[in-house]
Design an enzyme around this catalytic site. Structure first.
Site, PDB file in Angstrom:
ATOM      1  N   ASP A   1       4.728  -6.093   9.562  1.00 38.48           N
ATOM      2  CA  ASP A   1       5.829  -5.768  10.478  1.00 38.48           C
ATOM      3  C   ASP A   1       5.811  -6.663  11.708  1.00 38.48           C
ATOM      4  O   ASP A   1       6.861  -7.074  12.208  1.00 38.48           O
ATOM      5  CB  ASP A   1       5.735  -4.299  10.912  1.00 38.48           C
ATOM      6  CG  ASP A   1       6.209  -3.359   9.812  1.00 38.48           C
ATOM      7  OD1 ASP A   1       6.895  -3.817   8.887  1.00 38.48           O
ATOM      8  OD2 ASP A   1       5.882  -2.166   9.885  1.00 38.48           O
TER       9      ASP A   1
ATOM     10  N   THR B   1      -1.344   7.499  -0.522  1.00 34.99           N
ATOM     11  CA  THR B   1      -2.649   7.337  -1.194  1.00 34.99           C
ATOM     12  C   THR B   1      -3.414   6.120  -0.684  1.00 34.99           C
ATOM     13  O   THR B   1      -4.613   5.997  -0.907  1.00 34.99           O
ATOM     14  CB  THR B   1      -2.448   7.149  -2.708  1.00 34.99           C
ATOM     15  OG1 THR B   1      -1.761   5.905  -2.914  1.00 34.99           O
ATOM     16  CG2 THR B   1      -1.664   8.301  -3.316  1.00 34.99           C
TER      17      THR B   1
ATOM     18  N   ARG C   1       0.846  -1.205   0.000  1.00 34.24           N
ATOM     19  CA  ARG C   1       0.000   0.000   0.000  1.00 34.24           C
ATOM     20  C   ARG C   1       0.871   1.240   0.000  1.00 34.24           C
ATOM     21  O   ARG C   1       1.773   1.358   0.826  1.00 34.24           O
ATOM     22  CB  ARG C   1      -0.836   0.050   1.291  1.00 34.24           C
ATOM     23  CG  ARG C   1      -1.949  -0.877   1.360  1.00 34.24           C
ATOM     24  CD  ARG C   1      -3.002  -0.446   2.350  1.00 34.24           C
ATOM     25  NE  ARG C   1      -2.536   0.073   3.637  1.00 34.24           N
ATOM     26  CZ  ARG C   1      -3.357   0.531   4.572  1.00 34.24           C
ATOM     27  NH1 ARG C   1      -4.652   0.569   4.359  1.00 34.24           N
ATOM     28  NH2 ARG C   1      -2.888   0.964   5.716  1.00 34.24           N
TER      29      ARG C   1
ATOM     30  N   ASP D   1       0.496  -2.959  12.198  1.00 33.67           N
ATOM     31  CA  ASP D   1       0.918  -3.404  10.866  1.00 33.67           C
ATOM     32  C   ASP D   1       1.233  -4.901  10.908  1.00 33.67           C
ATOM     33  O   ASP D   1       2.218  -5.325  11.517  1.00 33.67           O
ATOM     34  CB  ASP D   1       2.157  -2.607  10.430  1.00 33.67           C
ATOM     35  CG  ASP D   1       2.537  -2.907   8.994  1.00 33.67           C
ATOM     36  OD1 ASP D   1       2.721  -4.098   8.657  1.00 33.67           O
ATOM     37  OD2 ASP D   1       2.626  -1.956   8.201  1.00 33.67           O
TER      38      ASP D   1
HETATM   39  C1  PRP Z   1      -1.210  -4.606   4.525  1.00 32.17           C
HETATM   40  C2  PRP Z   1      -2.034  -5.860   4.695  1.00 32.17           C
HETATM   41  C3  PRP Z   1      -2.871  -5.863   3.454  1.00 32.17           C
HETATM   42  C4  PRP Z   1      -3.114  -4.404   3.228  1.00 32.17           C
HETATM   43  C5  PRP Z   1      -4.504  -4.094   3.670  1.00 32.17           C
HETATM   44  O1  PRP Z   1      -0.171  -4.820   3.663  1.00 32.17           O
HETATM   45  O2  PRP Z   1      -1.265  -7.017   4.842  1.00 32.17           O
HETATM   46  O3  PRP Z   1      -2.240  -6.446   2.333  1.00 32.17           O
HETATM   47  O4  PRP Z   1      -2.166  -3.690   4.002  1.00 32.17           O
HETATM   48  O5  PRP Z   1      -4.807  -2.785   3.396  1.00 32.17           O
HETATM   49  P1  PRP Z   1      -5.918  -2.361   2.341  1.00 32.17           P
HETATM   50  O6  PRP Z   1      -7.119  -3.202   2.606  1.00 32.17           O
HETATM   51  O7  PRP Z   1      -6.141  -0.914   2.664  1.00 32.17           O
HETATM   52  O8  PRP Z   1      -5.354  -2.538   0.960  1.00 32.17           O
HETATM   53  P2  PRP Z   1       0.994  -3.730   3.430  1.00 32.17           P
HETATM   54  O9  PRP Z   1       0.710  -2.897   2.228  1.00 32.17           O
HETATM   55  O10 PRP Z   1       1.257  -2.987   4.703  1.00 32.17           O
HETATM   56  O11 PRP Z   1       2.223  -4.626   3.016  1.00 32.17           O
HETATM   57  P3  PRP Z   1       3.032  -5.715   3.876  1.00 32.17           P
HETATM   58  O12 PRP Z   1       2.125  -6.915   4.046  1.00 32.17           O
HETATM   59  O13 PRP Z   1       4.197  -5.999   3.003  1.00 32.17           O
HETATM   60  O14 PRP Z   1       3.414  -5.103   5.200  1.00 32.17           O
HETATM   61  N1  URA Z   2      -2.536  -3.097   7.047  1.00 28.10           N
HETATM   62  C1  URA Z   2      -2.164  -3.522   8.275  1.00 28.10           C
HETATM   63  O1  URA Z   2      -1.226  -4.302   8.404  1.00 28.10           O
HETATM   64  N2  URA Z   2      -2.844  -3.067   9.329  1.00 28.10           N
HETATM   65  C2  URA Z   2      -3.882  -2.222   9.220  1.00 28.10           C
HETATM   66  O2  URA Z   2      -4.491  -1.846  10.250  1.00 28.10           O
HETATM   67  C3  URA Z   2      -4.246  -1.774   7.942  1.00 28.10           C
HETATM   68  C4  URA Z   2      -3.561  -2.248   6.870  1.00 28.10           C
END
Ligand code: PRP
Ligand code: URA
Length: 209
Positions: free
Chosen positions: A203, A108, A104, A200
Protein backbone atom coordinates in the site's frame (compact mmCIF):
# COMPACT_ATOMS: atom_id res chain seq x y z
CA UNK A 1 22.60 -18.68 11.38
CA UNK A 2 24.42 -19.94 8.34
CA UNK A 3 23.24 -18.35 5.08
CA UNK A 4 21.57 -15.43 6.87
CA UNK A 5 23.08 -11.98 6.39
CA UNK A 6 21.87 -8.93 8.31
CA UNK A 7 23.08 -5.93 6.33
CA UNK A 8 23.90 -3.32 8.93
CA UNK A 9 25.42 -0.70 6.62
CA UNK A 10 24.68 2.78 8.03
CA UNK A 11 23.20 4.02 4.73
CA UNK A 12 20.77 1.09 4.69
CA UNK A 13 19.82 1.69 8.33
CA UNK A 14 19.29 5.42 7.78
CA UNK A 15 17.06 4.87 4.77
CA UNK A 16 15.03 2.15 6.53
CA UNK A 17 14.34 4.60 9.36
CA UNK A 18 13.00 7.10 6.82
CA UNK A 19 10.80 4.36 5.29
CA UNK A 20 9.27 3.58 8.66
CA UNK A 21 8.06 7.14 9.23
CA UNK A 22 4.30 7.25 8.65
CA UNK A 23 4.73 10.76 7.22
CA UNK A 24 6.93 9.49 4.37
CA UNK A 25 4.73 9.80 1.26
CA UNK A 26 4.46 7.44 -1.70
CA UNK A 27 6.96 9.22 -3.89
CA UNK A 28 9.70 9.26 -1.28
CA UNK A 29 8.82 5.73 -0.11
CA UNK A 30 9.34 4.39 -3.64
CA UNK A 31 12.64 6.21 -4.05
CA UNK A 32 13.93 4.95 -0.68
CA UNK A 33 12.87 1.35 -1.44
CA UNK A 34 14.74 1.57 -4.70
CA UNK A 35 17.91 2.93 -3.05
CA UNK A 36 17.82 0.32 -0.25
CA UNK A 37 17.41 -2.49 -2.79
CA UNK A 38 20.43 -1.20 -4.69
CA UNK A 39 22.58 -1.02 -1.56
CA UNK A 40 21.44 -4.49 -0.46
CA UNK A 41 21.99 -5.85 -3.97
CA UNK A 42 25.58 -4.61 -3.92
CA UNK A 43 26.20 -6.79 -0.84
CA UNK A 44 24.07 -9.76 -1.90
CA UNK A 45 25.71 -10.07 -5.32
CA UNK A 46 29.32 -10.08 -4.13
CA UNK A 47 29.63 -13.83 -4.93
CA UNK A 48 28.45 -13.64 -8.55
CA UNK A 49 30.71 -15.80 -10.72
CA UNK A 50 33.31 -14.11 -12.92
CA UNK A 51 35.29 -15.25 -15.93
CA UNK A 52 38.28 -13.66 -17.58
CA UNK A 53 37.61 -12.27 -21.05
CA UNK A 54 39.94 -10.58 -23.50
CA UNK A 55 39.60 -6.80 -23.77
CA UNK A 56 41.75 -4.42 -25.77
CA UNK A 57 42.55 -1.25 -23.85
CA UNK A 58 44.05 1.78 -25.65
CA UNK A 59 47.42 0.37 -24.45
CA UNK A 60 47.25 -3.40 -25.01
CA UNK A 61 45.15 -6.55 -24.90
CA UNK A 62 44.47 -8.05 -21.49
CA UNK A 63 42.42 -10.73 -19.79
CA UNK A 64 39.98 -9.09 -17.36
CA UNK A 65 37.02 -10.36 -15.29
CA UNK A 66 33.38 -10.04 -16.35
CA UNK A 67 30.18 -11.64 -15.03
CA UNK A 68 29.95 -15.25 -16.19
CA UNK A 69 27.10 -17.62 -16.98
CA UNK A 70 23.42 -17.10 -17.63
CA UNK A 71 21.94 -13.73 -16.76
CA UNK A 72 20.69 -13.12 -13.24
CA UNK A 73 16.95 -13.52 -12.57
CA UNK A 74 15.22 -11.05 -10.27
CA UNK A 75 11.90 -12.42 -9.02
CA UNK A 76 9.73 -9.98 -7.06
CA UNK A 77 6.86 -11.27 -4.95
CA UNK A 78 3.91 -9.14 -6.08
CA UNK A 79 3.05 -6.55 -5.29
CA UNK A 80 5.51 -5.06 -2.84
CA UNK A 81 8.57 -6.91 -4.16
CA UNK A 82 8.21 -4.93 -7.40
CA UNK A 83 9.44 -1.86 -5.55
CA UNK A 84 12.88 -3.46 -5.17
CA UNK A 85 13.39 -4.50 -8.80
CA UNK A 86 14.68 -1.29 -10.33
CA UNK A 87 17.33 -0.90 -7.60
CA UNK A 88 18.78 -4.28 -8.52
CA UNK A 89 18.43 -3.65 -12.25
CA UNK A 90 20.46 -0.48 -11.83
CA UNK A 91 23.34 -2.77 -10.77
CA UNK A 92 22.68 -5.55 -13.30
CA UNK A 93 20.72 -4.00 -16.18
CA UNK A 94 20.72 -7.19 -18.26
CA UNK A 95 19.00 -9.29 -15.57
CA UNK A 96 15.79 -11.13 -16.48
CA UNK A 97 12.71 -10.50 -14.37
CA UNK A 98 10.17 -13.13 -13.27
CA UNK A 99 7.06 -12.52 -11.20
CA UNK A 100 5.31 -14.42 -8.42
CA UNK A 101 1.90 -13.12 -7.42
CA UNK A 102 0.97 -13.91 -3.82
CA UNK A 103 -1.38 -12.23 -1.38
CA UNK A 104 -1.93 -12.97 2.28
CA UNK A 105 -5.40 -13.92 3.39
CA UNK A 106 -6.36 -11.21 5.90
CA UNK A 107 -7.81 -13.72 8.35
CA UNK A 108 -5.60 -16.81 8.11
CA UNK A 109 -2.44 -14.90 6.95
CA UNK A 110 -1.81 -17.82 4.57
CA UNK A 111 -0.35 -16.92 1.14
CA UNK A 112 -2.46 -17.43 -2.02
CA UNK A 113 -0.88 -17.63 -5.45
CA UNK A 114 -2.47 -15.73 -8.36
CA UNK A 115 0.31 -15.34 -10.95
CA UNK A 116 3.69 -16.90 -11.73
CA UNK A 117 6.06 -16.47 -14.63
CA UNK A 118 9.79 -17.24 -14.44
CA UNK A 119 12.57 -16.67 -16.99
CA UNK A 120 13.83 -19.82 -18.65
CA UNK A 121 16.08 -21.73 -18.19
CA UNK A 122 15.66 -20.92 -14.49
CA UNK A 123 17.94 -23.74 -13.27
CA UNK A 124 21.08 -22.08 -14.70
CA UNK A 125 20.57 -18.66 -13.16
CA UNK A 126 21.32 -16.98 -9.88
CA UNK A 127 17.84 -16.00 -8.68
CA UNK A 128 17.18 -13.02 -6.40
CA UNK A 129 13.71 -13.09 -4.83
CA UNK A 130 12.61 -9.71 -3.51
CA UNK A 131 9.98 -8.75 -0.97
CA UNK A 132 10.38 -5.83 1.45
CA UNK A 133 8.59 -7.65 4.31
CA UNK A 134 9.30 -11.09 5.81
CA UNK A 135 6.52 -11.37 8.39
CA UNK A 136 5.17 -14.88 9.12
CA UNK A 137 7.39 -16.14 6.30
CA UNK A 138 4.45 -17.84 4.55
CA UNK A 139 4.79 -15.85 1.31
CA UNK A 140 8.57 -16.26 1.11
CA UNK A 141 8.42 -20.02 1.74
CA UNK A 142 5.69 -20.44 -0.89
CA UNK A 143 7.65 -18.38 -3.44
CA UNK A 144 10.87 -20.36 -2.91
CA UNK A 145 8.91 -23.66 -2.99
CA UNK A 146 7.49 -22.61 -6.35
CA UNK A 147 10.85 -21.59 -7.80
CA UNK A 148 12.44 -24.88 -6.68
CA UNK A 149 9.53 -26.87 -8.17
CA UNK A 150 10.37 -25.17 -11.48
CA UNK A 151 14.04 -26.11 -11.21
CA UNK A 152 15.55 -23.04 -9.52
CA UNK A 153 18.68 -23.92 -7.52
CA UNK A 154 20.84 -20.94 -6.70
CA UNK A 155 18.38 -18.76 -4.80
CA UNK A 156 18.85 -15.61 -2.72
CA UNK A 157 16.02 -13.96 -0.80
CA UNK A 158 16.22 -10.24 -0.08
CA UNK A 159 13.93 -8.37 2.33
CA UNK A 160 14.16 -4.94 3.89
CA UNK A 161 12.55 -5.80 7.26
CA UNK A 162 12.15 -9.23 8.86
CA UNK A 163 10.36 -10.52 11.94
CA UNK A 164 12.20 -13.25 13.87
CA UNK A 165 9.29 -15.66 13.23
CA UNK A 166 9.50 -15.22 9.46
CA UNK A 167 13.27 -15.51 9.30
CA UNK A 168 13.21 -18.74 11.33
CA UNK A 169 10.45 -20.21 9.18
CA UNK A 170 12.16 -19.39 5.88
CA UNK A 171 15.56 -20.61 7.06
CA UNK A 172 14.07 -23.84 8.44
CA UNK A 173 12.16 -24.55 5.22
CA UNK A 174 15.02 -23.59 2.88
CA UNK A 175 18.38 -23.72 4.72
CA UNK A 176 20.23 -23.81 1.38
CA UNK A 177 19.19 -20.32 0.23
CA UNK A 178 20.96 -17.14 1.22
CA UNK A 179 18.74 -14.67 3.08
CA UNK A 180 19.63 -10.96 3.14
CA UNK A 181 17.85 -8.75 5.69
CA UNK A 182 18.04 -4.96 5.99
CA UNK A 183 16.83 -4.90 9.61
CA UNK A 184 15.57 -7.45 12.15
CA UNK A 185 12.48 -6.15 13.91
CA UNK A 186 11.01 -7.16 17.26
CA UNK A 187 7.93 -9.33 16.59
CA UNK A 188 4.58 -9.72 14.84
CA UNK A 189 1.34 -8.27 16.21
CA UNK A 190 -1.98 -10.13 16.35
CA UNK A 191 -2.71 -9.17 12.71
CA UNK A 192 0.70 -10.58 11.67
CA UNK A 193 2.12 -7.12 10.97
CA UNK A 194 5.76 -6.52 11.80
CA UNK A 195 6.45 -4.32 14.89
CA UNK A 196 7.63 -1.61 14.63
CA UNK A 197 7.76 -2.32 10.87
CA UNK A 198 6.55 0.21 8.34
CA UNK A 199 2.91 -0.80 7.84
CA UNK A 200 1.68 -2.38 4.62
CA UNK A 201 4.58 -2.16 2.18
CA UNK A 202 2.44 -2.74 -0.94
CA UNK A 203 0.00 0.00 0.00
CA UNK A 204 2.80 2.44 0.80
CA UNK A 205 4.66 1.76 -2.48
CA UNK A 206 1.59 1.93 -4.68
CA UNK A 207 -0.39 4.55 -2.78
CA UNK A 208 -3.38 2.28 -2.23
CA UNK A 209 -5.60 2.47 0.89
C1 PRP B 1 2.95 -8.56 2.09
C2 PRP B 1 4.43 -8.50 1.83
C3 PRP B 1 4.79 -9.95 1.73
C4 PRP B 1 3.87 -10.58 2.73
C5 PRP B 1 4.66 -10.89 3.96
O1 PRP B 1 2.25 -8.80 0.93
O2 PRP B 1 4.77 -7.78 0.68
O3 PRP B 1 4.60 -10.51 0.45
O4 PRP B 1 2.85 -9.64 3.01
O5 PRP B 1 3.88 -11.55 4.87
P1 PRP B 1 4.16 -13.06 5.30
O6 PRP B 1 5.61 -13.18 5.57
O7 PRP B 1 3.32 -13.20 6.54
O8 PRP B 1 3.67 -13.96 4.20
P2 PRP B 1 0.65 -8.72 0.86
O9 PRP B 1 0.04 -10.07 1.01
O10 PRP B 1 0.14 -7.67 1.79
O11 PRP B 1 0.39 -8.33 -0.65
P3 PRP B 1 0.77 -6.98 -1.43
O12 PRP B 1 2.27 -6.97 -1.61
O13 PRP B 1 0.04 -7.16 -2.72
O14 PRP B 1 0.29 -5.80 -0.63
N1 URA C 1 3.17 -7.30 5.05
C1 URA C 1 3.43 -5.98 5.13
O1 URA C 1 3.37 -5.27 4.13
N2 URA C 1 3.73 -5.47 6.32
C2 URA C 1 3.81 -6.21 7.44
O2 URA C 1 4.12 -5.68 8.53
C3 URA C 1 3.52 -7.58 7.34
C4 URA C 1 3.22 -8.10 6.13
Amino acid sequence: MENVFILDHPLIQHKISMLRDKNTGTNEFRALTDEIAMLMGYEALRDLPLEDVEVETPIEKCMTPMLAGKKLAVVPILRAGLGMVSGILSLVPSAKVGHIGLYRDEVTHEPHEYFCKLPSPIELRTIVVTDPMLATGGSAVAAVDFIKQHGGKNIKFMCIIAAPEGLEKLHAAHPDIQIYVGHMDRCLNSAAYICPGLGDAGDRIFGTK
